[in-house]
Write an enzyme that holds these catalytic residues in place. Sequence first.
Site, PDB file in Angstrom:
ATOM      1  N   HIS A   1       6.145  -3.800   5.312  1.00 52.99           N
ATOM      2  CA  HIS A   1       4.985  -3.485   5.771  1.00 52.99           C
ATOM      3  C   HIS A   1       4.334  -4.101   6.836  1.00 52.99           C
ATOM      4  O   HIS A   1       4.103  -5.339   6.684  1.00 52.99           O
ATOM      5  CB  HIS A   1       4.014  -3.185   4.586  1.00 52.99           C
ATOM      6  CG  HIS A   1       2.799  -2.556   4.679  1.00 52.99           C
ATOM      7  ND1 HIS A   1       2.515  -1.066   4.897  1.00 52.99           N
ATOM      8  CD2 HIS A   1       1.379  -2.951   4.837  1.00 52.99           C
ATOM      9  CE1 HIS A   1       1.347  -0.657   5.186  1.00 52.99           C
ATOM     10  NE2 HIS A   1       0.728  -2.023   5.017  1.00 52.99           N
TER      11      HIS A   1
ATOM     12  N   LYS B   1       4.902  -7.040   0.687  1.00 51.04           N
ATOM     13  CA  LYS B   1       5.750  -7.387   1.790  1.00 51.04           C
ATOM     14  C   LYS B   1       6.776  -6.239   1.972  1.00 51.04           C
ATOM     15  O   LYS B   1       7.169  -6.446   3.433  1.00 51.04           O
ATOM     16  CB  LYS B   1       6.230  -8.634   1.798  1.00 51.04           C
ATOM     17  CG  LYS B   1       5.565  -9.888   1.766  1.00 51.04           C
ATOM     18  CD  LYS B   1       6.086 -11.211   1.775  1.00 51.04           C
ATOM     19  CE  LYS B   1       4.969 -12.288   1.760  1.00 51.04           C
ATOM     20  NZ  LYS B   1       5.797 -13.900   1.711  1.00 51.04           N
ATOM     21  N   GLU B   2       6.893  -5.494   1.282  1.00 52.29           N
ATOM     22  CA  GLU B   2       8.056  -4.310   1.772  1.00 52.29           C
ATOM     23  C   GLU B   2       7.395  -3.190   1.852  1.00 52.29           C
ATOM     24  O   GLU B   2       6.733  -2.739   2.946  1.00 52.29           O
ATOM     25  CB  GLU B   2       9.168  -4.651   0.700  1.00 52.29           C
ATOM     26  CG  GLU B   2       9.824  -5.918   0.516  1.00 52.29           C
ATOM     27  CD  GLU B   2      11.096  -6.033  -0.349  1.00 52.29           C
ATOM     28  OE1 GLU B   2      12.023  -4.996  -0.336  1.00 52.29           O
ATOM     29  OE2 GLU B   2      10.966  -6.678  -1.401  1.00 52.29           O
ATOM     30  N   MET B   3       7.460  -2.133   0.899  1.00 51.85           N
ATOM     31  CA  MET B   3       6.950  -0.848   1.185  1.00 51.85           C
ATOM     32  C   MET B   3       5.567  -0.592   0.805  1.00 51.85           C
ATOM     33  O   MET B   3       4.835   0.184   1.260  1.00 51.85           O
ATOM     34  CB  MET B   3       7.840   0.166   0.175  1.00 51.85           C
ATOM     35  CG  MET B   3       9.331   0.307   0.819  1.00 51.85           C
ATOM     36  SD  MET B   3      10.552   0.971  -0.210  1.00 51.85           S
ATOM     37  CE  MET B   3      10.159   2.672   0.225  1.00 51.85           C
TER      38      MET B   3
END
Length: 381
Positions: free
Chosen positions: A121, A163-165
């Site tokens: 993200h 930190k991802e989706m």
Amino acid sequence: MKKIIGFTVLSFLFVGLVSLKNHKDDEKYYSVADLKKIYSGGDVSKWPKPTLDSSVVDFQDLGVLPKVTFPAENPYTEAKRDLGKILFFDPRLSKSGQISCASCHDPELGWGDGKRVSHGHDRTPGTRNSKPIINVAYSNIFFWDGRAASLEDQARFPIVDTKEMNNHMDIAVKTIKKIKGYQPLFEKAFGDGKVTEEKIFKAIATFERTVVSRKSRFDKFIEGDSTQLSDKEVAGLHLFRTKARCINCHNSALFSDNQFHNAGLTYYGRKYEDLGRYNITKNADDVGKFRTPSLREVGKTGPYMHNGLFPELRGVLNLYNAGMPNVKPKGEQVNDKLFPKTSPLLKKLELDKAELDALEAFLQSITSVIYREPAPEKLPG
């Protein structure tokens, strides 16, 4: 097995003969011709004994991947697999609507992303290398630190990770519910069109279990086709199981023991520090331990190690040959209960250049032609 006179390495190109000693039995030597016959004979019981540490448990020798089995609570159906594939490639599961599972597990890149660490993200960098999902059907615990006990459980983590989706599961479910084109797909896969968190995870996991390696040259070789591996690769296979000690952790048909080990790359108290499994268990014995990655497709899945700091396979081999970092505590560190301890399985190997060349060549032989799963032509609308 008859004894024969050993012979020496004349060059790294294997012009001449190679002395290959089985270190479990110091009196036995094998010619490459003998090894080729033994390893391609179709009878694993006749293979030379592997060089195993006494601490190794539940050992399974190398072999061909068996047929995938699906859990009773999430049996395979083609409709579920098809739905899982679409969800895997759909970025609308993310907060930004721009990141999908395939963003970090790209079929064009060996089902990883080719980066040291993935970006999620707002282009936020992660802290670990993205594990390729190929052959995850054969694993029993997931992520570098083992935080997920099933593929269904694993599917949740990247969706909600900031930190991802960076999404909330309730919001992700509502988003998919609002897309009318998904209703008939869920109905076909699960018997009704209701979209739920559990169904999303089950569908994605079903798709991921079908992402499996094709037969490699190594597989065809041990099944009886002795022409599949060169003399150098056969020498590398024998080294892998004996002198190089790789078999201690990278065993079974998956080339992984599915266990956790400290390879000396914790970077304790320094940049890139990562305490690994300890972050999950809070057990001091787990500091710096990471799950053994499968070596299948290793020729296409760099960069390597949990932090992705090693771009070339040869660099990793050189490090293992040196025994990996084994830092001893000094001063106040002596009483530090979290000071990491490198696994005693790792020792200096004293492999020469010809042996390293052979080992690297063998590792390329367990890399197959990966089927590049095409992305859906169109996402549901």
